[in-house]
Design an enzyme around this catalytic site. Structure first.
Site, short mmCIF file in Angstrom:
data_model
loop_
_atom_site.label_atom_id
_atom_site.label_comp_id
_atom_site.label_asym_id
_atom_site.label_seq_id
_atom_site.Cartn_x
_atom_site.Cartn_y
_atom_site.Cartn_z
N LYS A 48 45.27 42.87 41.37
CA LYS A 48 44.88 43.40 42.68
C LYS A 48 45.20 44.88 42.88
O LYS A 48 45.41 45.34 44.00
CB LYS A 48 45.50 42.58 43.83
CG LYS A 48 45.36 41.09 43.71
CD LYS A 48 44.05 40.62 43.15
CE LYS A 48 42.87 40.78 44.08
NZ LYS A 48 41.60 40.42 43.35
N LYS A 106 40.72 44.52 29.06
CA LYS A 106 41.49 44.40 30.31
C LYS A 106 42.63 43.40 30.16
O LYS A 106 42.44 42.32 29.58
CB LYS A 106 40.55 43.94 31.43
CG LYS A 106 41.25 43.32 32.63
CD LYS A 106 40.27 42.78 33.66
CE LYS A 106 40.96 41.82 34.63
NZ LYS A 106 40.05 41.26 35.64
N HIS A 108 46.40 41.90 32.44
CA HIS A 108 47.43 42.03 33.47
C HIS A 108 48.79 41.67 32.88
O HIS A 108 49.78 41.62 33.61
CB HIS A 108 47.17 41.07 34.63
CG HIS A 108 45.93 41.31 35.43
ND1 HIS A 108 45.58 42.54 35.92
CD2 HIS A 108 44.96 40.46 35.85
CE1 HIS A 108 44.45 42.43 36.60
NE2 HIS A 108 44.06 41.19 36.57
N SER A 138 46.60 41.69 49.21
CA SER A 138 45.37 41.43 48.46
C SER A 138 45.54 40.18 47.58
O SER A 138 44.63 39.35 47.47
CB SER A 138 45.04 42.66 47.59
OG SER A 138 43.86 42.47 46.88
N TYR A 193 46.17 53.73 42.57
CA TYR A 193 45.01 53.31 43.37
C TYR A 193 44.81 54.25 44.56
O TYR A 193 43.69 54.66 44.87
CB TYR A 193 45.27 51.88 43.85
CG TYR A 193 44.24 51.29 44.77
CD1 TYR A 193 43.17 50.52 44.27
CD2 TYR A 193 44.31 51.46 46.16
CE1 TYR A 193 42.23 49.96 45.12
CE2 TYR A 193 43.37 50.90 47.01
CZ TYR A 193 42.34 50.15 46.49
OH TYR A 193 41.40 49.60 47.34
N PHE A 254 35.73 38.74 46.88
CA PHE A 254 36.60 39.42 45.90
C PHE A 254 36.77 40.87 46.33
O PHE A 254 37.87 41.41 46.38
CB PHE A 254 35.98 39.33 44.49
CG PHE A 254 36.84 39.98 43.45
CD1 PHE A 254 37.80 39.25 42.76
CD2 PHE A 254 36.70 41.33 43.17
CE1 PHE A 254 38.60 39.86 41.81
CE2 PHE A 254 37.50 41.96 42.22
CZ PHE A 254 38.45 41.21 41.54
P1 A3P Z 1 41.60 44.42 48.63
O1 A3P Z 1 41.81 42.94 48.47
O2 A3P Z 1 42.77 45.09 49.28
O3 A3P Z 1 40.31 44.77 49.30
P2 A3P Z 1 41.55 44.02 41.11
O4 A3P Z 1 40.22 44.46 40.64
O5 A3P Z 1 42.70 44.58 40.35
O6 A3P Z 1 41.61 42.53 41.28
O7 A3P Z 1 41.77 44.64 42.57
C1 A3P Z 1 41.04 44.17 43.66
C2 A3P Z 1 41.31 45.09 44.83
O8 A3P Z 1 40.67 46.35 44.57
C3 A3P Z 1 40.69 44.55 46.11
O9 A3P Z 1 41.52 45.05 47.16
C4 A3P Z 1 39.32 45.21 46.07
O10 A3P Z 1 38.67 45.23 47.31
C5 A3P Z 1 39.72 46.61 45.60
N1 A3P Z 1 38.59 47.37 45.04
C6 A3P Z 1 37.68 46.96 44.14
N2 A3P Z 1 36.77 47.93 43.91
C7 A3P Z 1 37.12 48.98 44.68
C8 A3P Z 1 36.56 50.27 44.90
N3 A3P Z 1 35.45 50.67 44.28
N4 A3P Z 1 37.19 51.10 45.76
C9 A3P Z 1 38.32 50.71 46.40
N5 A3P Z 1 38.88 49.48 46.25
C10 A3P Z 1 38.29 48.63 45.40
#
Ligand code: A3P
Length: 294
Positions: A48, A106, A108, A138, A193, A254
């Site tokens: 996340k 990728k 984690h 998240s 981020y 998501f």
């Molecule tokens: P939120 O749940 O706070 O909206 P991951 O890809 O590591 O699982 O992370 C998911 C998080 O990154 C989610 O956060 C998602 O909405 C956010 N996210 C994905 N693409 C994004 C983008 N282009 N810009 C900003 N946040 C993004």
């Protein structure tokens, strides 16, 4: 009548003391056979933290900003998720078999569970870290909708588990610290981020430099535009809307909010105080500047 086994929400499994989604724990043994290539690039994050976002950015860089090429497949196919395994799905290692070089990978995984060959062969790493409070929020929503996780319980009990490192992939605090320290001996580009949200072009430039793939200005602008939250949310190749057996989209999407500071909508004053005290202890001596609001 055929008995259909319910495979959703199994308890986490502990591997070397680290809790993992049961299916991902099962994937670790075959993953040890991974044969890295010198031109592989590993994207590492605690869940996340912007993994999908940086994955799309990197694929766009690798495809010289060609949108059509980036639409060739979903992000899970373009950037194999090494430890991914789930009922009825192709595993990350199976996807990898058909992935042409140069490959984007990728994970984690914390370092204790990472295939040693990736470190021995000095595979370049891009790490993205996100502030712990927004990650916890998240992750809670993700647990609620992604049924490979155990039931998250209430927000309050989930937050306690997060602080104790009893969620899948273990402690956020250890993760962000150990991957930072890895940068002393290994090629790691460590990004945040919040910096990406504040100034995506500046952060994309850092990535382009790190992977040694210079691009013209207008291509960088196209990448910024195409990888915005708004664009990625409507893009079927990045929004994860294609996994209805694993994710319940009635609970959450998501691509949820994509902001900094959403934690303020979830944390009570008491939760925030308790979190801050615990955070100060766990992060003592570690001076990375996490940003909790832009
Ligand atoms: P939120 O749940 O706070 O909206 P991951 O890809 O590591 O699982 O992370 C998911 C998080 O990154 C989610 O956060 C998602 O909405 C956010 N996210 C994905 N693409 C994004 C983008 N282009 N810009 C900003 N946040 C993004």
């Amino acid at each position: 009548m055929e008995v259909v086994q319910d495979t959703s929400r199994p308890p986490l499994e502990y591997v070397k003391g680290i809790p993992l989604v049961k299916y991902f724990a099962e994937a670790l043994e075959p993953l040890q056979n991974l044969q890295p290539r010198p031109d592989d690039l590993l994207i590492s994050t605690y869940p996340k933290s912007g993994t999908t976002w940086v994955s799309e950015i990197l694929d766009m860089i690798y495809q010289d900003g060609d949108l059509e090429k980036c639409h060739r497949a979903t992000i899970m196919v373009r950037v194999p998720f090494l430890e991914f395994k789930a009922p009825g799905c192709t595993t990350g290692m199976e996807v990898l078999k058909d992935t042409p070089a140069p490959r984007l990978l990728k994970t984690h995984l914390p370092l204790a569970l990472l295939p040693q060959a990736l470190l021995d062969q000095k595979v370049k790493v891009i790490y993205v870290a996100r502030n712990a409070k927004d990650v916890a929020v998240s992750y809670y929503h993700f647990y609620c909708m992604a049924k490979v996780h155990p039931d998250p319980g209430t927000w309050d009990s989930f937050l306690e588990k997060f602080m104790a490192g009893e969620v899948s992939y273990g402690s956020w605090y250890n993760h962000v610290q150990e991957w930072w320290k890895l940068g002393r001996t290994h090629p790691v580009l460590y990004l945040f981020y919040e910096d990406m949200l504040e100034n995506p072009k500046r952060e994309i430039r850092k990535i382009v430099d790190f992977v040694g793939r210079p691009l013209p200005e207008e291509t960088l602008d196209r990448i910024v535009q195409h990888t915005s939250f708004k664009e990625m949310k409507k893009n079927p190749m990045t929004n994860y809307n294609n996994l209805p057996t694993l994710m319940d989209y009635n609970v959450s999407s998501f691509m949820r909010k994509g902001t900094v500071g959403d934690w303020k909508n979830m944390f009570t004053v008491a939760q925030n105080e308790r979190f801050d005290t615990d955070y100060a202890e766990k992060m003592a001596g570690f001076n990375l500047p996490f940003c909790f609001g832009l």
